[in-house]
Enzyme design. Structure first.
Site, PDB file in Angstrom:
ATOM      1  CG  ASN A  34      -1.538   1.149 -13.054  1.00  0.00           C
ATOM      2  OD1 ASN A  34      -2.467   0.590 -12.484  1.00  0.00           O
ATOM      3  ND2 ASN A  34      -0.336   0.600 -13.152  1.00  0.00           N
ATOM      4  CG  HIS A 121       5.571  -1.893  -5.691  1.00  0.00           C
ATOM      5  ND1 HIS A 121       6.724  -1.978  -6.427  1.00  0.00           N
ATOM      6  CD2 HIS A 121       4.551  -2.208  -6.528  1.00  0.00           C
ATOM      7  CE1 HIS A 121       6.425  -2.309  -7.669  1.00  0.00           C
ATOM      8  NE2 HIS A 121       5.113  -2.467  -7.761  1.00  0.00           N
ATOM      9  CD  GLU A 167       2.267   0.329  -2.244  1.00  0.00           C
ATOM     10  OE1 GLU A 167       1.209   0.369  -2.899  1.00  0.00           O
ATOM     11  OE2 GLU A 167       3.063  -0.626  -2.290  1.00  0.00           O
ATOM     12  CB  SER A 171      -0.715  -1.393  -6.605  1.00  0.00           C
ATOM     13  OG  SER A 171       0.050  -2.444  -6.046  1.00  0.00           O
ATOM     14  CG  ASP A 196       4.963   4.109  -4.052  1.00  0.00           C
ATOM     15  OD1 ASP A 196       4.425   4.895  -4.856  1.00  0.00           O
ATOM     16  OD2 ASP A 196       5.544   3.070  -4.411  1.00  0.00           O
ATOM     17  CG  HIS A 199      -1.472   2.752  -7.571  1.00  0.00           C
ATOM     18  ND1 HIS A 199      -1.775   2.275  -8.827  1.00  0.00           N
ATOM     19  CD2 HIS A 199      -0.378   2.067  -7.168  1.00  0.00           C
ATOM     20  CE1 HIS A 199      -0.916   1.325  -9.155  1.00  0.00           C
ATOM     21  NE2 HIS A 199      -0.051   1.187  -8.171  1.00  0.00           N
ATOM     22  CE  LYS A 227       1.843   2.472 -10.853  1.00  0.00           C
ATOM     23  NZ  LYS A 227       3.284   2.624 -11.145  1.00  0.00           N
TER      24      LYS A 227
END
Length: 377
Positions: A34, A121, A167, A171, A196, A199, A227
């Site tokens: 990541n 997640h 998110e 992911s 979240d 990413h 990440k």
């Protein structure tokens, strides 16, 4: 049955289903991590590390933040992160998993509702498992379904605070949440939108601030530092009262050894880099666009491409791992992802466009993958 016998039986069953996990070192070109900006081993971060050592920043904390583990580097990072991400306060945690545990096990109270996207997640699920609020899920990225679930909860006399968990970039799917619509939904119900940004941080938004920057709903965000930012830890950003609540009540914060002040110093340096060098973010987005074009050119995905995460769905567990192994033999570090990380029947190659590969590397990867796909057809 003895514990060792039971574990051996479980591991053998996983092995027979091609789902046993093993640890393996990095190998070949990085299409698995990541490290989206390529900072983790960069000369810029090495220089920041030397400077931190020269000014005497400790390598370890020695204790929890509430004992002797608090350090000026932690506090400086939190102040700078709050300013960077546009919030009243921030709290630096040892990692994103620990941070999500802290949020969802602490802030939602009994009688509240945490409504979460079905693909959030595992760390969010773990926090919810030990929390006190009622939990319900809504279909992935489906705002209408989220509204329906809230209405059903309220019709059943639910009246507490509503928290909506999601998110910004998922992911394993690589898709992006409909954040504007979810923000409007949160405002309609006076809900807290908990996002979240693991990413998205460093890749999307102005200066890599993430995709929630500028939303009008009451926000609590998580920006992981291991990440796109290339270091480690996680930053929870939100109102100061929520940050203070976590400091006083969150067991994953209170009873954990503090992150190393040295790591806090490195994250501070990365936030400064993002503000002073626009090329870091623009180069990442350029690589992503090139990867999308190559994937479409070779017909390797039927999904809409949105981010640096490109899933190639294989389906069968064994075939997925065989494909990953073949690509690794050709020098491309790509890992197969199987259930329970992803839904059954959707085992996949998770291609991650990192800052450690060139456009030529990306083109070669998709050319090679297309060759193997044709052979398998």
């Amino acid at each position: 049955m003895k514990a060792t016998d039971r574990l051996n039986s479980m591991l053998e069953a996983l092995n027979n289903r091609h789902r046993r996990r093993v640890l393996s070192p990095p190998r070949g070109l990085d299409f698995a991590s990541n490290d989206y900006l390529g900072l983790s081993q960069s000369p810029m971060l090495e220089q920041a590390a030397r400077q931190a050592l020269e000014r005497g920043v400790p390598l370890g904390s020695g204790g929890s933040r509430l004992l002797r583990g608090n350090h000026p580097e932690h506090e400086a990072l939190e102040q700078e992160a709050a300013a960077f991400f546009g919030t009243e306060g921030a709290l630096y945690m040892g990692g994103g998993f620990q941070a999500n545990q802290a949020i969802f096990s602490t802030l939602p109270a009994a009688g509240d509702l945490v409504l979460h996207d079905t693909l959030v997640h595992a760390s969010t699920h773990e926090g919810l498992r030990i929390g006190r609020a009622e939990t319900r899920e809504f279909a992935h990225n489906d705002v209408a379904d989220a509204r329906r679930v809230i209405a059903e909860w309220q019709s059943a006399r639910g009246s507490g605070q509503i928290w909506i968990a999601l998110e910004s970039v998922y992911s394993m799917e690589g898709d992006i949440a409909p954040l504007e619509e979810l923000s409007d939904l949160a405002r309609d119900f006076d809900a807290v939108l908990v996002v979240d940004e693991a990413h998205a941080t460093g890749v999307f938004g102005p200066m890599g601030k993430g995709l929630t920057h500028g939303l009008k709903a009451e926000l609590l965000t998580l920006h992981t530092c291991g990440k796109g930012l290339g270091v480690s830890g996680g930053l929870i950003c939100g109102s100061q009262v929520m940050i203070d609540g976590l400091i006083n009540r969150a067991r994953p914060f209170i009873f954990a050894t503090a992150p190393a002040p040295f790591n806090a110093a490195l994250v501070r340096a990365v936030l400064d880099m993002l503000q002073s060098d626009s090329g870091l973010v623009s180069a990442a987005r350029d690589r992503i666009q090139h990867a999308h074009a190559e994937a479409r050119h070779h017909g390797l995905t039927q999904n809409t491409l949105n981010s640096q995460i490109i899933p190639v769905i294989i389906g069968d567990d064994a075939r997925t791992m065989e494909m990953a192994a073949m690509l690794q033999e050709q020098g491309f570090d790509i890992r197969g992802i199987r259930p329970p990380t992803v839904p059954r029947g959707t085992s996949r190659l998770r291609i991650s466009i990192t800052g450690n590969v060139s456009k030529a590397d990306i083109s070669n990867l998709f050319k090679t993958l297309a060759h193997y796909e044709r052979e398998a057809a």
